[in-house]
Scaffold this motif. Structure first.
Motif, PDB file in Angstrom:
ATOM      1  N   GLY A 144       0.807  -1.219   0.000  1.00 11.39           N
ATOM      2  CA  GLY A 144       0.000   0.000   0.000  1.00 11.39           C
ATOM      3  C   GLY A 144       0.834   1.260   0.000  1.00 11.39           C
ATOM      4  O   GLY A 144       0.289   2.358   0.088  1.00 11.39           O
ATOM      5  N   ASN A 145       2.136   1.143  -0.100  1.00 15.17           N
ATOM      6  CA  ASN A 145       3.013   2.318  -0.116  1.00 15.17           C
ATOM      7  C   ASN A 145       2.920   3.019  -1.468  1.00 15.17           C
ATOM      8  O   ASN A 145       2.740   2.384  -2.504  1.00 15.17           O
ATOM      9  N   TYR A 146       3.102   4.334  -1.445  1.00 17.93           N
ATOM     10  CA  TYR A 146       3.173   5.110  -2.672  1.00 17.93           C
ATOM     11  C   TYR A 146       4.216   6.195  -2.487  1.00 17.93           C
ATOM     12  O   TYR A 146       4.508   6.626  -1.377  1.00 17.93           O
ATOM     13  N   PHE A 147       4.793   6.613  -3.596  1.00 15.90           N
ATOM     14  CA  PHE A 147       5.896   7.576  -3.586  1.00 15.90           C
ATOM     15  C   PHE A 147       5.577   8.656  -4.612  1.00 15.90           C
ATOM     16  O   PHE A 147       5.259   8.359  -5.759  1.00 15.90           O
ATOM     17  N   VAL A 148       5.687   9.913  -4.195  1.00 17.36           N
ATOM     18  CA  VAL A 148       5.311  11.038  -5.043  1.00 17.36           C
ATOM     19  C   VAL A 148       6.527  11.925  -5.262  1.00 17.36           C
ATOM     20  O   VAL A 148       7.254  12.250  -4.322  1.00 17.36           O
ATOM     21  N   ASP A 149       6.742  12.314  -6.534  1.00 22.19           N
ATOM     22  CA  ASP A 149       7.815  13.254  -6.849  1.00 22.19           C
ATOM     23  C   ASP A 149       7.491  13.923  -8.187  1.00 22.19           C
ATOM     24  O   ASP A 149       6.729  13.396  -8.995  1.00 22.19           O
ATOM     25  N   ARG A 150       8.109  15.070  -8.395  1.00 19.48           N
ATOM     26  CA  ARG A 150       7.924  15.803  -9.649  1.00 19.48           C
ATOM     27  C   ARG A 150       8.559  15.048 -10.816  1.00 19.48           C
ATOM     28  O   ARG A 150       8.063  15.104 -11.927  1.00 19.48           O
ATOM     29  N   ASP A 151       9.647  14.337 -10.557  1.00 22.54           N
ATOM     30  CA  ASP A 151      10.363  13.588 -11.590  1.00 22.54           C
ATOM     31  C   ASP A 151      10.023  12.104 -11.457  1.00 22.54           C
ATOM     32  O   ASP A 151      10.136  11.526 -10.374  1.00 22.54           O
ATOM     33  N   GLU A 152       9.630  11.478 -12.557  1.00 25.32           N
ATOM     34  CA  GLU A 152       9.236  10.074 -12.481  1.00 25.32           C
ATOM     35  C   GLU A 152      10.407   9.163 -12.121  1.00 25.32           C
ATOM     36  O   GLU A 152      10.219   8.154 -11.440  1.00 25.32           O
ATOM     37  N   GLU A 153      11.603   9.496 -12.558  1.00 26.40           N
ATOM     38  CA  GLU A 153      12.776   8.684 -12.236  1.00 26.40           C
ATOM     39  C   GLU A 153      13.064   8.720 -10.736  1.00 26.40           C
ATOM     40  O   GLU A 153      13.406   7.707 -10.134  1.00 26.40           O
ATOM     41  N   VAL A 154      12.934   9.884 -10.133  1.00 24.59           N
ATOM     42  CA  VAL A 154      13.181  10.019  -8.696  1.00 24.59           C
ATOM     43  C   VAL A 154      12.131   9.240  -7.914  1.00 24.59           C
ATOM     44  O   VAL A 154      12.446   8.539  -6.948  1.00 24.59           O
ATOM     45  N   ALA A 155      10.876   9.343  -8.334  1.00 17.24           N
ATOM     46  CA  ALA A 155       9.811   8.598  -7.658  1.00 17.24           C
ATOM     47  C   ALA A 155      10.055   7.098  -7.759  1.00 17.24           C
ATOM     48  O   ALA A 155       9.886   6.348  -6.786  1.00 17.24           O
ATOM     49  N   MET A 156      10.486   6.643  -8.928  1.00 20.53           N
ATOM     50  CA  MET A 156      10.765   5.218  -9.114  1.00 20.53           C
ATOM     51  C   MET A 156      11.973   4.789  -8.278  1.00 20.53           C
ATOM     52  O   MET A 156      11.971   3.701  -7.691  1.00 20.53           O
ATOM     53  N   GLN A 157      12.979   5.625  -8.185  1.00 19.84           N
ATOM     54  CA  GLN A 157      14.152   5.301  -7.358  1.00 19.84           C
ATOM     55  C   GLN A 157      13.777   5.217  -5.887  1.00 19.84           C
ATOM     56  O   GLN A 157      14.259   4.322  -5.177  1.00 19.84           O
ATOM     57  N   MET A 158      12.935   6.121  -5.419  1.00 18.30           N
ATOM     58  CA  MET A 158      12.506   6.062  -4.017  1.00 18.30           C
ATOM     59  C   MET A 158      11.767   4.750  -3.750  1.00 18.30           C
ATOM     60  O   MET A 158      11.972   4.122  -2.705  1.00 18.30           O
ATOM     61  N   ALA A 159      10.941   4.345  -4.682  1.00 16.37           N
ATOM     62  CA  ALA A 159      10.203   3.097  -4.520  1.00 16.37           C
ATOM     63  C   ALA A 159      11.138   1.896  -4.549  1.00 16.37           C
ATOM     64  O   ALA A 159      10.975   0.942  -3.776  1.00 16.37           O
ATOM     65  N   ARG A 160      12.122   1.923  -5.434  1.00 15.21           N
ATOM     66  CA  ARG A 160      13.080   0.804  -5.529  1.00 15.21           C
ATOM     67  C   ARG A 160      13.962   0.712  -4.278  1.00 15.21           C
ATOM     68  O   ARG A 160      14.368  -0.373  -3.882  1.00 15.21           O
ATOM     69  N   ILE A 161      14.276   1.828  -3.672  1.00 17.17           N
ATOM     70  CA  ILE A 161      15.060   1.804  -2.431  1.00 17.17           C
ATOM     71  C   ILE A 161      14.248   1.177  -1.311  1.00 17.17           C
ATOM     72  O   ILE A 161      14.738   0.352  -0.551  1.00 17.17           O
ATOM     73  N   LYS A 162      12.991   1.562  -1.233  1.00 17.02           N
ATOM     74  CA  LYS A 162      12.121   1.033  -0.185  1.00 17.02           C
ATOM     75  C   LYS A 162      11.753  -0.435  -0.438  1.00 17.02           C
ATOM     76  O   LYS A 162      11.642  -1.232   0.484  1.00 17.02           O
ATOM     77  N   HIS A 163      11.576  -0.789  -1.700  1.00 18.48           N
ATOM     78  CA  HIS A 163      11.191  -2.155  -2.087  1.00 18.48           C
ATOM     79  C   HIS A 163      12.189  -2.684  -3.119  1.00 18.48           C
ATOM     80  O   HIS A 163      11.897  -2.706  -4.316  1.00 18.48           O
ATOM     81  N   PRO A 164      13.375  -3.121  -2.688  1.00 18.50           N
ATOM     82  CA  PRO A 164      14.364  -3.604  -3.653  1.00 18.50           C
ATOM     83  C   PRO A 164      13.957  -4.964  -4.218  1.00 18.50           C
ATOM     84  O   PRO A 164      13.130  -5.676  -3.671  1.00 18.50           O
TER      85      PRO A 164
END
Length: 133
Positions: A94-114
Motif C-alpha cells: 500500500g506504499n506510494y511515492f510522489v515526486d515531480r520527476d518520475e525517475e526520482v519517484a521510481m528510485q525512491m520506490a526501488r530503495i524502499k522495495h528492492p
C-alpha cells in the motif's frame, strides 16, 4: 635516389591494386546480396499458448486494479497541490511515492522495495495516465 625507390616500393605495397571491370564480371549494382532476411520470432522455441497469454493478461489487469484503488484513494488530496507529478504505487504494502520527476519517484520506490517487486506508475491528474498514447 635510393630513398625515392624505397618510398615507391613502400607505397606500392600498401595501395590497393585496381583492375578494370570487364563485361563478364558483375558491377556493384548487379552484385547479389548474401544477407538473408529473418522473419518471425527472435526466440522461436518460446511459444505461449492462448491460456498462458490469457493468464498473463488477467494478472496484469488484477495488478492494475489493486494499484488503481490506492491511487484513487489518495488522488483527491494530491491533485490540488501536486498536479502532474508522478506517483509510484506498490500495491502489496500500500506504499506510494510522489515526486515531480518520475525517475526520482521510481528510485525512491526501488530503495524502499528492492528486488523484483512490481510497481505501477501514475501521473497525478484526472486520468492518472503517465504517458502519451
Amino acid at each position: 635516389m635510393y630513398l625515392c625507390v624505397a618510398l615507391h616500393d613502400r607505397l606500392s605495397s600498401i595501395t590497393p591494386k585496381y583492375r578494370y571491370w570487364s563485361e563478364a564480371e558483375p558491377t556493384m549494382t548487379e552484385a547479389k546480396s548474401t544477407h538473408t532476411v529473418r522473419r518471425g520470432r527472435i526466440f522461436p522455441q518460446i511459444q505461449w499458448t492462448e491460456q498462458q497469454k490469457a493468464k498473463r493478461r488477467a494478472e496484469r489487469q488484477e495488478f492494475h486494479q489493486r494499484s488503481q484503488v490506492i491511487f484513487d484513494r489518495v488522488k483527491p488530496e494530491y491533485i490540488q497541490t501536486h498536479y502532474n507529478w508522478y506517483m509510484v504505487v506498490e500495491p502489496e504494502s500500500g506504499n506510494y511515492f510522489v515526486d515531480r520527476d518520475e525517475e526520482v519517484a521510481m528510485q525512491m520506490a526501488r530503495i524502499k522495495h528492492p528486488g523484483t517487486v512490481p510497481l505501477f506508475l501514475f501521473r497525478i491528474n484526472e486520468t492518472g495516465v503517465s504517458g502519451t498514447i
